[in-house]
Structures are given as C-alpha cells and as structure tokens.
Enzyme design. Structure first.
Site, PDB file in Angstrom:
ATOM      1  N   PRO A  73     -15.689   7.321   4.655  1.00 57.86           N
ATOM      2  CA  PRO A  73     -14.713   8.250   4.079  1.00 57.86           C
ATOM      3  C   PRO A  73     -13.516   7.504   3.492  1.00 57.86           C
ATOM      4  O   PRO A  73     -13.023   6.556   4.098  1.00 57.86           O
ATOM      5  CB  PRO A  73     -14.293   9.134   5.248  1.00 57.86           C
ATOM      6  N   GLU A  74     -13.097   7.895   2.310  1.00 62.56           N
ATOM      7  CA  GLU A  74     -11.914   7.319   1.672  1.00 62.56           C
ATOM      8  C   GLU A  74     -10.776   8.341   1.758  1.00 62.56           C
ATOM      9  O   GLU A  74     -10.915   9.375   2.394  1.00 62.56           O
ATOM     10  CB  GLU A  74     -12.231   6.946   0.215  1.00 62.56           C
TER      11      GLU A  74
END
Ligand SMILES: [Zn+2]
Length: 303
Positions: A2-3
């Site tokens: 996840p960014e």
C-alpha cells in the site's frame, strides 16, 4: 504494498469507527508482533482504558493517539489490514480468523460496541506502542514531507545532492514520504521526466511540474479509493479502483497512452520501472503541462 493513497483511504474509513470511542479491552494474540520490549507488550501500552482522539498519517505510516497521551505507531507493511467487526466480537471468534495479531474492543455511550482487528499474513506490518507524542515525532523525524502536500521549495533541496536516478529518490521515504513504485512511475510519466534522470539534474521547472503531478495523482487515487493490489483492502472491506487509471505502471511493452511508442521497463532501485522513452526522454525538455491539461488529453485518448 500500500502507498500513500491506500493508507489515507484506510485512515479515512477507519477514523469514524475509532474517534471518540473508549478502548474497553485489547486482545493480543501474537505478542511477538508488537515492536516493544516484552514487558511493554501489554493492553495498557496499546491504549486500553484510553479514548481515541486521533488517527494520524505521515506518508505510509499511521498512528493512533489516546486521551492519556500514549500513542500506537502503525504500519501496514505489505499485507496489513484493519478489519472492522460490529458488536463485541469475542476473542475466540476473532482468533479463529487467521493472521489476526491484535484486536481493539471499543465502546461509546452513543454507538454499539465495535472491534477493530489488525491482520497481517506476511507480518511486515508494525504495531509500536509509544509513551507519548514526543516519541512519535522522533520516530517520524527521519521521514521527508508528506507527498500529498509536497511543494517545490520542500522537494528541491532534498534532491539537489542526488546523483541517483529520480525514480530511486522518489522511493526514498527520507526524501519524500508516501510514494512507492506505482505513483512514482505515474507521476514521472505525467511530468514527462525520465525515471533515469539524475535527481540533482532536475530543473526548477521539472521539480515544480513533478510536485504538481504528484499531488494531483495522489489526490485522484485517494478519491478512487487507492489502487488495490493483491492483499490490500481498506477497513470497510471495499477495493480501490484507481488501477484502472494507471498510465504506465504495469503496462510494459504496451503502447504509450500519449504517443503510442512502446513503453519500456527496467529495474531502477531494484523496482520494475515503466516509462515512455519518447515522452520521458532524458534530453527532451517538455513544455509545462498542467494536471488539468493531462486530464483533458487523457479523456480525448479515451483512457
Ligand atoms: Zn509517449
């Protein structure tokens, strides 16, 4: 992994379930998952008895702030997820779900009991009890400014000494917090900057364009609920749709959406990087293109 947009999406969906609620109990299923000395792996250190006052984010990191001043630093790692279970989910019921390490049981005078569980099959995530906000500030001090609000004045001095490729610099959380492989490739494409260009060689115009596109792309991705790769699901259990808007990420050997040249890929900073050799030529000096203009040309291109 996840960014920033995925982590911000988690923050936004999780916050309404947490804020103003009291932590009635904390169930610890895997004490060794907690980043603290064994004596500090206690429900008390994980905010038992506190009311949750804030769920804060910087880059890809989150922190839960309690009314006593204690804090829990959180990181989703690669596969971390928060599961929201209405009602007082019994520890037995939760621990039968695999890979749940910790659960917070929440109450409030006005809402039904809720349980928030942290699940992480690959265990690269983090749950770190901290005695105070000062400790959180120290933990986050090495991180660069948040990519969602980055300005050229903040970014330029951080890139200056760099002989590294700009792609590698963007992935370095000490330079800029929150950008990973997807949004680095997407922002460099939108800004028409080669991922291999030395970070220190970017002009002031390059940096201004890059900041504009980073903020715009991250904001659009947050609106779309993130990109959702593999295991990532937000706290409501819904999946993001931004991956449909990727221009270059995951599209190696396909035509450039802008000029139809075949997109190239190579390893930069150990990460697969995709770019258009024509639109993002190292010698090419692009005309400034606003995010709005890119959006318009994208619509015309049908993507
Ligand atoms: Zn192109």
């Amino acid at each position: 992994m996840p960014e920033l947009p995925e982590v911000e999406q988690v923050r936004r969906t999780l916050a309404p379930h947490l804020l103003g609620r009291r932590v009635a109990a904390v169930s610890i299923y895997r004490p060794d998952f907690i980043l603290a000395a064994p004596a500090d792996r206690t429900p008390h250190a994980l905010l038992e008895g506190d009311t949750i006052t804030e769920l804060r984010r910087l880059g890809k990191s989150l922190a839960l702030l309690g009314s006593s001043g204690r804090v829990v630093g959180l990181h989703l790692g690669m596969t971390g997820q928060f599961l929201v279970r209405p009602g007082p989910a019994s520890p037995a019921a939760l621990s039968s779900t695999t890979h749940i390490h910790i659960a917070w049981h929440l109450t409030s005078p006005t809402t039904p009991p809720t349980t928030i569980a942290f699940r992480d099959p690959r265990r690269f995530g983090e749950v770190r009890p901290l005695p105070s906000l000062i400790h959180l500030d120290a933990l986050w001090a090495p991180l660069g400014p948040d990519a969602l609000t980055i300005t050229p004045n903040e970014l330029a001095p951080r890139l200056k000494p760099g002989k590294r490729a700009i792609k590698a610099a963007l992935l370095d959380q000490h330079i800029l917090a929150g950008v990973g492989n997807i949004y680095a490739d997407e922002a460099l494409f939108a800004a028409r900057i080669s991922p291999r260009k030395h970070a220190g060689r970017l002009t002031a115009a390059d940096i201004a364009r890059l900041c504009d596109h980073l903020r715009a792309i991250l904001s659009r991705a947050i609106s779309a609920g993130g990109s959702t790769l593999r295991d990532f699901v937000d706290a409501d259990g819904t999946q993001g749709s931004y991956r449909q808007h990727h221009q270059v990420y995951g599209r190696a050997n396909q035509p450039c959406p802008n000029c139809q040249t075949t997109l190239r890929s190579a390893l930069i900073a150990q990460r697969t990087t995709v770019w258009c050799p024509r639109c993002q030529s190292t010698t090419h000096t692009p005309s400034p293109k606003s995010p709005a203009a890119v959006k318009r040309s994208r619509r015309v291109a049908g993507g």
